[in-house]
Design a protein around this motif. Structure first.
Motif, PDB file in Angstrom:
ATOM      1  N   ALA A 105       0.834  -1.212   0.000  1.00  0.00           N
ATOM      2  CA  ALA A 105       0.000   0.000   0.000  1.00  0.00           C
ATOM      3  C   ALA A 105       0.865   1.257   0.000  1.00  0.00           C
ATOM      4  N   ALA A 106       1.984   1.210   0.694  1.00  0.00           N
ATOM      5  CA  ALA A 106       2.857   2.389   0.765  1.00  0.00           C
ATOM      6  C   ALA A 106       3.563   2.627  -0.564  1.00  0.00           C
ATOM      7  N   ILE A 107       3.975   1.521  -1.198  1.00  0.00           N
ATOM      8  CA  ILE A 107       4.635   1.657  -2.503  1.00  0.00           C
ATOM      9  C   ILE A 107       3.681   2.300  -3.508  1.00  0.00           C
ATOM     10  N   ALA A 108       2.429   1.887  -3.430  1.00  0.00           N
ATOM     11  CA  ALA A 108       1.429   2.430  -4.356  1.00  0.00           C
ATOM     12  C   ALA A 108       1.277   3.940  -4.201  1.00  0.00           C
ATOM     13  N   LYS A 109       1.580   4.447  -3.016  1.00  0.00           N
ATOM     14  CA  LYS A 109       1.364   5.887  -2.779  1.00  0.00           C
ATOM     15  C   LYS A 109       2.660   6.671  -2.639  1.00  0.00           C
ATOM     16  N   LYS A 110       3.775   6.005  -2.883  1.00  0.00           N
ATOM     17  CA  LYS A 110       5.001   6.693  -2.480  1.00  0.00           C
ATOM     18  C   LYS A 110       5.364   7.866  -3.372  1.00  0.00           C
ATOM     19  N   ASP A 111       4.759   7.956  -4.525  1.00  0.00           N
ATOM     20  CA  ASP A 111       5.024   9.132  -5.347  1.00  0.00           C
ATOM     21  C   ASP A 111       4.094  10.290  -5.015  1.00  0.00           C
ATOM     22  N   SER A 112       3.326  10.136  -3.961  1.00  0.00           N
ATOM     23  CA  SER A 112       2.377  11.187  -3.575  1.00  0.00           C
ATOM     24  C   SER A 112       3.097  12.420  -3.024  1.00  0.00           C
ATOM     25  N   GLY A 113       4.397  12.266  -2.747  1.00  0.00           N
ATOM     26  CA  GLY A 113       5.130  13.403  -2.170  1.00  0.00           C
ATOM     27  C   GLY A 113       5.037  13.457  -0.660  1.00  0.00           C
ATOM     28  N   ASP A 114       4.239  12.574  -0.086  1.00  0.00           N
ATOM     29  CA  ASP A 114       4.096  12.551   1.379  1.00  0.00           C
ATOM     30  C   ASP A 114       5.122  11.561   1.948  1.00  0.00           C
ATOM     31  N   ASP A 115       6.010  12.061   2.788  1.00  0.00           N
ATOM     32  CA  ASP A 115       7.061  11.199   3.346  1.00  0.00           C
ATOM     33  C   ASP A 115       6.517  10.074   4.212  1.00  0.00           C
ATOM     34  N   PHE A 116       5.271  10.201   4.615  1.00  0.00           N
ATOM     35  CA  PHE A 116       4.653   9.158   5.428  1.00  0.00           C
ATOM     36  C   PHE A 116       4.877   7.772   4.815  1.00  0.00           C
ATOM     37  N   TYR A 117       4.701   7.679   3.496  1.00  0.00           N
ATOM     38  CA  TYR A 117       4.787   6.371   2.840  1.00  0.00           C
ATOM     39  C   TYR A 117       6.227   5.886   2.756  1.00  0.00           C
ATOM     40  N   LYS A 118       7.124   6.816   2.513  1.00  0.00           N
ATOM     41  CA  LYS A 118       8.551   6.466   2.480  1.00  0.00           C
ATOM     42  C   LYS A 118       8.985   5.965   3.871  1.00  0.00           C
ATOM     43  N   ASN A 119       8.540   6.675   4.883  1.00  0.00           N
ATOM     44  CA  ASN A 119       8.905   6.295   6.253  1.00  0.00           C
ATOM     45  C   ASN A 119       8.302   4.948   6.641  1.00  0.00           C
ATOM     46  N   LYS A 120       7.121   4.699   6.123  1.00  0.00           N
ATOM     47  CA  LYS A 120       6.493   3.403   6.387  1.00  0.00           C
ATOM     48  C   LYS A 120       7.374   2.280   5.835  1.00  0.00           C
ATOM     49  N   LEU A 121       7.906   2.485   4.647  1.00  0.00           N
ATOM     50  CA  LEU A 121       8.761   1.458   4.032  1.00  0.00           C
ATOM     51  C   LEU A 121      10.071   1.282   4.810  1.00  0.00           C
ATOM     52  N   ILE A 122      10.617   2.389   5.296  1.00  0.00           N
ATOM     53  CA  ILE A 122      11.848   2.284   6.105  1.00  0.00           C
ATOM     54  C   ILE A 122      11.566   1.470   7.371  1.00  0.00           C
ATOM     55  N   THR A 123      10.467   1.785   8.017  1.00  0.00           N
ATOM     56  CA  THR A 123      10.121   1.067   9.248  1.00  0.00           C
ATOM     57  C   THR A 123       9.894  -0.415   8.951  1.00  0.00           C
ATOM     58  N   GLY A 124       9.279  -0.686   7.824  1.00  0.00           N
ATOM     59  CA  GLY A 124       9.056  -2.073   7.421  1.00  0.00           C
ATOM     60  C   GLY A 124      10.359  -2.812   7.174  1.00  0.00           C
ATOM     61  N   ARG A 125      11.311  -2.111   6.540  1.00  0.00           N
ATOM     62  CA  ARG A 125      12.599  -2.787   6.309  1.00  0.00           C
ATOM     63  C   ARG A 125      13.335  -2.999   7.621  1.00  0.00           C
ATOM     64  N   TYR A 126      13.144  -2.080   8.563  1.00  0.00           N
ATOM     65  CA  TYR A 126      13.720  -2.296   9.896  1.00  0.00           C
ATOM     66  C   TYR A 126      13.139  -3.569  10.520  1.00  0.00           C
TER      67      TYR A 126
END
Lengths: 594, 594
Positions: free
Chosen positions: B542-563
């Motif tokens: 879901a975050a990948i689908a929205k990551k070009d939205s410009g909202d860092d929320f989705y990028k941060n979600k992916l970082i947390t997921g990789r953690y």
């Protein structure tokens, strides 16, 4: 409602069979410490801790300490009388220098006694423990006059002692501290400032309290290089050694906190209090660390000790409480239900506690023996090795034993179900008391940083290299014993993984210091498991040697050891995998995302 | 001193982007729950919990509840007023059947609100939570008359409710219970006995309390097959629905306990109290379990919720507290020190909490959605699957989320160092409150046994097989996305290990039931990690689908997921290794050796 019985047989097994203290009888301290003497002392300690200290443990928690309007503090009901017994028994000076009234017995024996005290009543034990730490610092850094003036009364338990580091705005980062010292011109100083979180900072157990205080002499350099250590007695000492005028230090308040209610955690206000420099000007941190290292081992011991007493009470409940039936069929068909110890998951929690506590005890005593060897060994090589080992082991013992101690106390509480949550059963106190040990004397994260940032690299890695070589030697010396083999295999694997992780730091931490920090705690845990595996291998060897004695103690020791191999040692691979993940995802989020 | 702000964006991300609630708008409950409505409700809930409930959290802990000589109990200052606001807001009946005054909104939405309530003030939330559970049991098993009589007032928050299972000699093993029910001849019963650990058992928030009580009808079979469930109102209900005569149930005492002081944990004495059979005679346990399952999910939620609020306060401190410098060089050179969030080991604790809490939220809401589908899905296959999933997930969520919730609360406390141990900072309360969740509603060990002994084997393993097939499908459907790949790989590995462990049970647990018990907790943890890996994979998608939205929320979600993948998922291999160790060393010691 709780009980404590010092595990004398386990203690003696470690001292006599594993460490073989009798081998050291040629050394000062040890010449008086024959097996009989050690046994007698431990038995006396067991009586005192079971009968005098432990019955006050829940009282202390419930009542806490009371600060009166004049700043004086009274300890919980019974503490003063118990302290008299502790003092009269000479427990405070067990391993201290006989020149100042100590008994000069081995440090490792004092550590065994401190296990009992911490298990029986951790909050009580801290009064004596802190005084001992302060006495050690004075012994190491004081002038002859200072030693003569303070040590005999401190060693006799007549005077207390404290360590004053923390201020409201600085704990870990002592470079920021602001307490000031202004020379009086007569060699003494006026000390002014506020110290917080001072354990045993004010109380009614002793006639005087000798505070050791970090402060900054006027005009000293900024940061940690401008910090000096001062002796600030609560009452100034008269020429004849008696207590004189009240000094300008007072307890502003005592903290309401999660546990260790029986120990007064004080805010101490220094208002032009008279202080005396201890050691060299601006080298206060170094002097304080004399005290801190021993204190850190003592804190690690608290973690292990609470795990032991919690285990004892969890096990007693598990044998007593009837609930459900064994999965394999009723074991007490004559009763309405089986005791819950028949349930594997209850056993799991008990065996976890037991395998941890027994392993940790051997490891802690082994380390304490190196404390003795550091002081008394005849050859420089051994003294050097002992110093290396103590430096290496201190952060690992402090952090790992307190973390696991807390966790095992939590599991012991779990065995009691709902009753574990109710205050009168006493189990939740163990958890609350154990919690502080992960925080004070340097929070566990700081210990991990001390390990990877300082201890590993010191002298080109001599300490860990010597330790790993010793393990290799042990493994090769003991090849061929089939019963010992699983212990040697487990140890070898854990050591290899720790070595791999150490090399990973070598390759990755220099290019990015954050990799060292990011993996420091997992590394500390991995290293700790290797130390426990070595302890268990040594215990297994000693148990195998005695297993035909007909005493099931040795057979049971081997079972517990194999449980450690089966159920605790597998953590090593997980830690190694996490270590190698490094800092990338850990540090990637911007601060504002938190 | 602590604060709480509901993580609305995270909640909405799960509801809208991961679970895509809008897909279900054809189903009853969901038709009213448009994205706008959900957003409005969550925003209102956030306001109430931040502004009304959380400010009372520390007050409740400090004051606790007070039992008066007449047996009445008053809640802490402010609780009554807050309860009025909660009641007026209609929060109690959010997802309840509109036929009885509920709002009929999706259960998953009520669960999101319950997260906020538990995080803000767990002790307060239990009053409403238990009443809701009792209402559910009456809704499921009551006669029409009973439903009309009790539900409207319970749903409106006018009346409280409790569940009475435990007696002094029996908690887990309800077959031993002794509370008696004697028929009055008019369809009602006289209930006599003592129940302990009754949360919200007596209080001043509501005009009446509807107790649900397990008791044994005179002459009923022994053991669990002779237990019936009764409705025992504190005040009998008049014909006109008003409160009548005081019933023979009274609060004998309230427990002093480790935490949740704001909730009264009562000993309830039943002395020929009038009770009404709920559901069928001797089938009381089944009826009670309607209540227990939902309560268990609620308890799992408490674990996650406390982890969230503890994280928020730990993170705020880490950004504020200046101490030391970053290992890679000063980050705030203009300040006397850097904020401690620059230190990797502080980050580690925060990221652990965050990766756990975010993953657990997605998993919990996903499960709650199946609660809705179980009731409302149009096809029997989906309803069946939903029932299977709820049965399978309930013990795992309850146990794993409470254990990790406690652990993460402990780590959040650790971030504050010494201040974390001081009551006024509020962090130690989170730990003490979180601790009960591992114990009540079936201790975690019982959940693990429920999983391996009941849920795995039920219907030939249909539940886990369906779940694993769903995971396989998800992995195969999403092949080819490079950014998602590490999540799919991690999920695939975890699932394969869980499958291997499941097969190990098949091969080893039948021949020795103790193997099932011995490895049940590690198996539960392994299964939980697979569920978290699946949750993270869904969130990543879901975050990948929205990551070009410009909202860092989705990028941060992916970082947390990789953690999560780097630092939490590696636990799977360790659990698998321990599982395979089986029961041998765990059960080998004779009972007297403990």
């Amino acid at each position: 409602m709780t009980t404590y019985n010092a595990p004398l047989k386990d203690m003696q097994f470690v001292l006599n069979d594993v460490l073989q203290l009798s081998k050291y009888s040629n050394l000062p301290s040890f010449s008086e410490a024959s097996e009989d003497v050690v046994e007698a002392i431990l038995e006396e300690g067991a009586k005192m801790t079971s009968n005098v200290l432990h019955p006050l443990n829940q009282v202390g928690d419930k009542e806490g300490c009371t600060r009166h309007p004049d700043g004086s503090v009274t300890t919980p009901t019974g503490f003063k009388e118990a302290y008299e017994i502790y003092k009269q028994g000479g427990w405070q000076g067990l391993s201290f220098d006989p020149d100042y009234g100590g008994q000069g017995l081995p440090y490792v024996l004092a550590v065994a006694v401190s296990e009992m005290v911490s298990a029986a009543n951790m909050a009580f034990g801290m009064y004596g423990g802190l005084a001992r730490g302060a006495a050690d610092a004075i012994h190491a850094h004081g002038t002859d006059e200072q030693k003569q003036k303070y040590l005999p009364n401190m060693i006799a338990g007549e005077w207390g002692g404290t360590m004053n580091l923390t201020e409201p705005h600085c704990g870990t980062d002592l470079g920021l501290l602001r307490t000031k010292a202004v020379p009086n011109g007569d060699g003494s100083y006026k000390i002014s400032g506020t110290k917080i979180f001072i354990s045993a900072g004010e109380h009614d157990l002793t006639d005087n309290i000798i505070h050791l205080v970090l402060a900054r002499i006027e005009g000293a350099p900024e940061g940690v290089k401008g910090i000096s250590l001062f002796i600030v007695p609560k009452f100034l000492i008269n020429e004849d050694g008696s207590n004189g005028e009240r000094n300008g230090v007072s307890c502003g308040s005592i903290e309401e906190k999660m546990g260790i209610h029986g120990n007064a955690t004080c805010v101490l206000n220094y208002d032009e209090a008279t202080g005396y420099l201890l050691g060299e000007e601006n080298k206060g941190l170094r002097a304080m660390f004399t005290m801190m290292n021993e204190a850190r081992l003592g804190v690690g011991m608290q973690g292990m000790a609470i795990s032991e007493v919690a285990y004892q009470n969890g096990a007693a409940y598990a044998k007593d409480r009837l609930q459900g039936r064994a999965l394999t069929g009723p074991e007490a068909p004559e009763k309405p239900a089986d005791p819950i110890i028949v349930h594997p998951d209850v056993r799991r929690m008990l065996m976890d506690q037991r395998a941890f506590t027994e392993g940790a005890r051997a490891w802690m005593y082994w380390s304490a023996l190196y404390g003795d060897l550091h002081k008394h060994a005849e050859d420089e090589t051994t003294r050097q090795k002992a110093d290396d080992y103590m430096g290496l082991m201190t952060p690992i013992l402090k952090s790992y034993l307190t973390e696991k101690g807390y966790w095992h106390a939590t599991n012991a509480q779990q065995i009691l179900g709902g009753h574990g949550y109710i205050s009168e059963w006493g189990m939740e106190q163990f958890v609350r008391d154990a919690r502080i040990a992960m925080i004070y004397e340097g929070a566990n994260g700081i210990q991990a940083l001390d390990l990877v940032g300082r201890k590993l690299m010191k002298d080109g890695g001599r300490a860990w290299q010597t330790y790993f070589a010793e393990i290799d030697q042990f493994i090769s010396d003991n090849q061929g014993d089939e019963e010992l083999k699983p212990f040697l295999d487990g140890l070898e694997k854990a050591k290899a993984q720790t070595l791999e992780a150490t090399q990973w730091f070598g390759a990755n931490a220099m290019t990015n210091f954050n990799n060292a920090g990011a993996s420091s705690m997992d590394y500390l845990s991995l290293f700790a498991l290797t130390c426990l595996a070595y302890s268990w291998a040594m215990m297994a060897k000693a148990a195998i040697a005695k297993k035909d004695s007909g005493d099931d103690f040795y057979k049971n020791k081997l079972i517990t050891g194999r449980y450690f191999l089966d159920r605790m040692l597998p953590d090593t691979g997980m830690h190694l995998e996490k270590i190698k993940a490094g800092a990338d995802t850990m540090m990637a989020l911007p601060e504002e995302a938190f």
